[in-house]
Design an enzyme around this catalytic site. Structure first.
Site, PDB file in Angstrom:
ATOM      1  N   ILE A 159      26.677   7.399 -14.635  1.00 34.46           N
ATOM      2  CA  ILE A 159      26.208   8.744 -14.935  1.00 34.46           C
ATOM      3  C   ILE A 159      27.137   9.646 -14.133  1.00 34.46           C
ATOM      4  O   ILE A 159      27.387   9.402 -12.944  1.00 34.46           O
ATOM      5  CB  ILE A 159      24.721   8.942 -14.545  1.00 34.46           C
ATOM      6  CG1 ILE A 159      24.241  10.340 -14.941  1.00 34.46           C
ATOM      7  CG2 ILE A 159      24.460   8.648 -13.099  1.00 34.46           C
ATOM      8  CD1 ILE A 159      22.735  10.550 -14.740  1.00 34.46           C
ATOM      9  N   SER A 160      27.692  10.632 -14.783  1.00 37.29           N
ATOM     10  CA  SER A 160      28.708  11.472 -14.142  1.00 37.29           C
ATOM     11  C   SER A 160      28.163  12.228 -12.944  1.00 37.29           C
ATOM     12  O   SER A 160      26.982  12.572 -12.877  1.00 37.29           O
ATOM     13  CB  SER A 160      29.283  12.470 -15.143  1.00 37.29           C
ATOM     14  OG  SER A 160      29.961  11.800 -16.168  1.00 37.29           O
ATOM     15  N   GLN A 161      29.058  12.499 -12.027  1.00 35.57           N
ATOM     16  CA  GLN A 161      28.768  13.322 -10.857  1.00 35.57           C
ATOM     17  C   GLN A 161      28.269  14.691 -11.338  1.00 35.57           C
ATOM     18  O   GLN A 161      28.837  15.260 -12.270  1.00 35.57           O
ATOM     19  CB  GLN A 161      30.062  13.457 -10.057  1.00 35.57           C
ATOM     20  CG  GLN A 161      30.005  14.355  -8.873  1.00 35.57           C
ATOM     21  CD  GLN A 161      31.374  14.469  -8.203  1.00 35.57           C
ATOM     22  OE1 GLN A 161      32.365  13.919  -8.662  1.00 35.57           O
ATOM     23  NE2 GLN A 161      31.418  15.208  -7.121  1.00 35.57           N
TER      24      GLN A 161
END
Length: 111
Positions: free
Chosen positions: A60-62
């Site tokens: 899950i992206s930053q």
């Protein structure tokens, strides 16, 4: 778990430290519960400004990256978005609050 304080700290950091200035993007980040897009064992880390491992060796992206990408799109409520690579679905959820429609496609069935 109550994430109110850590979520607020993250939003303030994105605004003050990283220049995320689009009010609609910041509001979308406040509204979407990032912890709901994470495996149970990682929920406690939901509002760290870090990418986190999810299934299929994906992340899950930053939050900063999600905010920067979303702000760069400069979406209008009438826009339609095609997202390739749904991943956890977090980015699609953010986009759904800022556009008319989101279509997201994922290769990995588990995701």
């Amino acid at each position: 778990m109550d994430f109110t304080n850590t979520k607020e700290e993250l939003i303030l950091s994105l605004k003050n430290d990283f220049g995320i200035h689009n009010v609609e993007v910041l509001e979308a980040l406040k509204k979407v519960p990032r912890e709901e897009f994470l495996p149970v064992k990682l929920k406690q880390y939901a509002y760290l400004n870090k990418a986190l491992l999810i299934a299929e060796n994906q992340t899950i992206s930053q939050p900063l990256i999600v905010a920067l990408m979303t702000q760069a799109l400069d979406l209008a409520k009438t826009d339609k978005v095609l997202e390739i690579g749904t991943g956890s679905g977090y980015q699609a959820a953010i986009l759904s609050l800022l556009s008319q429609k989101v279509v997201s496609i994922e290769y990995f069935k588990k995701l």
